[in-house]
Design a protein around this motif. Structure first.
Motif, PDB file in Angstrom:
ATOM      1  N   THR A  76       0.817  -1.070   0.154  1.00 20.24           N
ATOM      2  CA  THR A  76      -0.012  -0.004   0.053  1.00 20.24           C
ATOM      3  C   THR A  76       0.806   1.204  -0.187  1.00 20.24           C
ATOM      4  O   THR A  76       0.442   2.092  -0.638  1.00 20.24           O
ATOM      5  CB  THR A  76      -1.012   0.179   1.311  1.00 20.24           C
ATOM      6  N   ARG A  79       2.087   1.924  -3.441  1.00 14.87           N
ATOM      7  CA  ARG A  79       0.808   2.457  -4.342  1.00 14.87           C
ATOM      8  C   ARG A  79       0.766   3.976  -4.218  1.00 14.87           C
ATOM      9  O   ARG A  79       0.852   4.430  -5.095  1.00 14.87           O
ATOM     10  CB  ARG A  79      -0.338   1.417  -3.776  1.00 14.87           C
ATOM     11  N   ILE A  80       0.642   4.379  -2.812  1.00 11.63           N
ATOM     12  CA  ILE A  80       0.501   5.681  -2.698  1.00 11.63           C
ATOM     13  C   ILE A  80       1.653   6.596  -2.948  1.00 11.63           C
ATOM     14  O   ILE A  80       1.832   7.620  -3.633  1.00 11.63           O
ATOM     15  CB  ILE A  80      -0.261   6.075  -1.248  1.00 11.63           C
ATOM     16  N   SER A  81       3.028   5.977  -2.771  1.00 10.61           N
ATOM     17  CA  SER A  81       4.294   6.689  -3.018  1.00 10.61           C
ATOM     18  C   SER A  81       4.334   6.856  -4.593  1.00 10.61           C
ATOM     19  O   SER A  81       4.720   8.013  -5.023  1.00 10.61           O
ATOM     20  CB  SER A  81       5.283   5.979  -2.701  1.00 10.61           C
ATOM     21  N   TYR A  83       1.690   7.106  -6.535  1.00  8.97           N
ATOM     22  CA  TYR A  83       0.329   7.524  -7.204  1.00  8.97           C
ATOM     23  C   TYR A  83       0.539   8.879  -7.971  1.00  8.97           C
ATOM     24  O   TYR A  83       0.005   9.098  -9.151  1.00  8.97           O
ATOM     25  CB  TYR A  83      -0.480   7.919  -6.114  1.00  8.97           C
ATOM     26  N   TYR A  84       1.253   9.897  -7.434  1.00 11.10           N
ATOM     27  CA  TYR A  84       1.155  11.351  -8.174  1.00 11.10           C
ATOM     28  C   TYR A  84       2.298  11.002  -9.723  1.00 11.10           C
ATOM     29  O   TYR A  84       2.179  12.009 -10.525  1.00 11.10           O
ATOM     30  CB  TYR A  84       1.634  12.453  -7.317  1.00 11.10           C
ATOM     31  N   GLU A  86       2.089   8.708 -11.446  1.00 12.50           N
ATOM     32  CA  GLU A  86       1.560   8.128 -12.525  1.00 12.50           C
ATOM     33  C   GLU A  86       0.993   9.113 -13.390  1.00 12.50           C
ATOM     34  O   GLU A  86       0.652   8.809 -14.734  1.00 12.50           O
ATOM     35  CB  GLU A  86       0.398   7.076 -12.029  1.00 12.50           C
ATOM     36  N   SER A  87       0.311  10.309 -12.989  1.00 14.52           N
ATOM     37  CA  SER A  87      -0.307  11.087 -13.970  1.00 14.52           C
ATOM     38  C   SER A  87       0.861  12.128 -14.647  1.00 14.52           C
ATOM     39  O   SER A  87       1.655  12.272 -14.101  1.00 14.52           O
ATOM     40  CB  SER A  87      -1.191  11.845 -13.168  1.00 14.52           C
ATOM     41  N   ARG A 213      -7.323  14.257 -11.167  1.00 10.61           N
ATOM     42  CA  ARG A 213      -7.707  13.152 -10.563  1.00 10.61           C
ATOM     43  C   ARG A 213      -7.801  13.100  -9.064  1.00 10.61           C
ATOM     44  O   ARG A 213      -7.409  14.160  -8.488  1.00 10.61           O
ATOM     45  CB  ARG A 213      -6.847  11.770 -10.835  1.00 10.61           C
ATOM     46  N   GLY A 216      -4.293  12.632  -3.209  1.00  7.93           N
ATOM     47  CA  GLY A 216      -3.759  11.729  -2.433  1.00  7.93           C
ATOM     48  C   GLY A 216      -4.424  11.273  -1.231  1.00  7.93           C
ATOM     49  O   GLY A 216      -5.092  10.099  -0.647  1.00  7.93           O
ATOM     50  N   ALA A 219      -7.991   9.808  -2.625  1.00  3.28           N
ATOM     51  CA  ALA A 219      -7.938   8.525  -2.973  1.00  3.28           C
ATOM     52  C   ALA A 219      -7.555   7.316  -2.134  1.00  3.28           C
ATOM     53  O   ALA A 219      -7.945   6.336  -2.128  1.00  3.28           O
ATOM     54  CB  ALA A 219      -6.959   8.470  -4.086  1.00  3.28           C
ATOM     55  N   PHE A 220      -6.718   8.223  -1.081  1.00  2.00           N
ATOM     56  CA  PHE A 220      -6.282   7.136   0.173  1.00  2.00           C
ATOM     57  C   PHE A 220      -6.875   7.784   1.394  1.00  2.00           C
ATOM     58  O   PHE A 220      -8.113   7.627   1.709  1.00  2.00           O
ATOM     59  CB  PHE A 220      -5.010   7.041   0.376  1.00  2.00           C
TER      60      PHE A 220
END
Length: 483
Positions: A76, A79-81, A83-84, A86-87, A213, A216, A219-220
């Protein structure tokens, strides 16, 4: 080698006499054009065959490289690390570092003699009988000084991991163009620090979107977003230390502290605050210092002007002090990372003091210009266009340049600013006054002044080259971007 034509360079360059925000609409595509043009200079020629991938490929490579630095043992957190990353953000900071590194490489080596330039730049410590040199240890442990079992607190299953990834050999494209391995890593570190600050900012500002989107924290959750930002700063710190350059380590580490100090300045809003002992809209009193630790502010801070010989300060002096506070806060929150990473790129190249100082000033001026344009867009663009909430500054009670210019003309706005636009109708009044007194036009002019200073910094010390042309083009396009 791809060159930037003189005609291309004229696109997106506003006149010094420009006084209308509407005029920027004529150049609304110049930001994308500038980024694409600049990306050509840091993208292998094989990629240029596909025009659509000019920007996306370079940025995805940056994100992929960062991905190798931020892995953890928890899915997890991973995933959040990521997250930004990815866009598709602007990625302006690493792009400026890479282009500046290339532009500096055009300076002859005999004129870059401040420090020894090599691929590792590892300071050796004394070697005593029965011990190994630092260089030998780094070679054996793939770049780590401490054993992996110490770094992780557990015996790792693999030899290479995010904490010990060495500076890889650069692709032939980059090595031919003068980008050093540590400068490439510097670009990645800068983006990691910036992204960590975004995760934290979105929690602080209670934002609900970022880059079109969910943010963070949405989304989390808030706790995960804060921890992920902390984790990114920790991973960035490891990469900073592995640059093995004390001056660069000091600069980048200080830039992280600058971000926090700037955020605290923004919480206060302006230099004038009736009671320094109260927070949370003056509803909570903070503990008083015990005196065990000196808590005095240092000399590099902005203080409210005091009455002189019994005379109260004038409205003009109040506004001047508020602008000084705004500029310094903007430097700490936005320009410090750009200025110190630009200075670091020059230091790693071995450039002389004049080049280093102009690179620092370039980053500072570009950063201030960038944020002032952001402050304009917050008034003029919709949330959909920005990819994040619009009119956020006034909703957060922030007094940025447009409202400060209006306050200079209308002293009554000081009351709205002091209460952070919290009463019903305050935001609407503020926006009306900004329009009435041309606050946006005046802020645009101030941004243009910083843009021209940044261009002078480049031309003062860097020889003409494709990279310098791209930097000039990108700097000008910052003024005309629409998001």
């Amino acid at each position: 080698m791809l060159s930037v034509s003189k005609r291309a360079l004229r696109v997106g360059i506003p006149s010094r006499r420009s006084t209308s925000i509407v005029s920027t609409l004529r150049y609304k595509s110049s930001w994308s054009t500038a980024v694409e043009t600049a990306a050509r200079l840091v993208t292998p020629s094989s990629i240029l065959k596909d025009p659509i991938s000019l920007v996306s490929h370079e940025m995805s490579q940056l994100a992929a490289n960062i991905g190798t630095l931020i892995g953890s043992g928890h899915p997890t957190l991973n995933r959040i690390s990521a997250y930004y990353f990815e866009s598709q953000g602007k990625k302006i900071r690493p792009l400026l570092v890479l282009l500046l590194s290339r532009a500096i490489s055009e300076i002859p080596l005999e004129q870059r003699n401040r420090i020894k330039i090599d691929d590792l730049d590892i300071p050796e410590q004394p070697v005593y009988e029965g011990t190994k040199s630092l260089g030998a240890i780094l070679k054996e442990q793939n770049g780590a000084i401490s054993p992996l079992r110490i770094l992780h607190g557990i015996n790792p299953n693999i030899i290479l991991d995010p904490l010990t990834k060495p500076h890889e050999t650069l692709p032939e494209f980059d090595s031919k163009r003068g980008i050093l391995p540590k400068q490439r890593r510097l670009a990645e570190i800068v983006e990691m620090i910036h992204t960590a600050s975004l995760l934290h900012d979105d929690v602080i500002d209670n934002s609900d979107s970022r880059r079109n989107r969910p943010s963070g924290n949405i989304a989390f959750n808030n706790k995960m977003a804060v921890l992920a930002g902390d984790f990114l700063l920790g991973r960035a710190s490891v990469s900073i230390s592995r640059l093995r350059n004390p001056e660069v380590i000091e600069l980048l580490s200080t830039s992280i502290a600058n971000l926090v100090e700037g955020e605290f300045m923004q919480l206060k809003n302006t230099v004038f605050q009736p009671n320094e002992d109260l927070i949370e809209e003056d509803t909570k009193k903070i503990p008083q210092p015990t005196g065990a630790i000196d808590t005095k502010v240092h000399e590099y801070s902005v203080q409210a002007p005091q009455s002189i010989q019994g005379h109260e300060i004038t409205h003009e002096q109040q506004v001047d002090a508020a602008f000084e506070y705004y500029i310094h806060k903007t430097y700490l929150k936005t320009a410090a990372l750009l200025s110190k990473s630009s200075r670091s790129a020059a230091i790693l190249s071995g450039a002389n003091e004049d080049v280093i100082e102009n690179c620092y000033q370039f980053g500072r001026n570009v950063g201030l210009c960038f944020q002032m344009v952001d402050d304009i867009l917050d008034y003029t663009q919709t949330s959909e266009a920005l990819g994040k909430p619009g009119n956020a500054d006034l909703k957060l009670g922030l007094a940025t340049a447009p409202i400060l210019f209006a306050w200079r003309e209308n002293p009554e706005l000081g009351e709205l600013i002091s209460r952070k636009f919290k009463q019903e109708g305050d935001i609407e009044i503020a926006m009306e006054q900004v329009q009435k007194f041309n606050g946006l036009v005046k802020t645009q002019k101030m941004a243009e002044d910083y843009c021209h200073k940044a261009l002078e910094n480049l031309r003062n010390v860097l020889p003409e080259s494709d990279s310098r042309s791209a930097l000039e083009f990108l700097t000008n396009a910052i003024l005309t971007r629409s998001k």
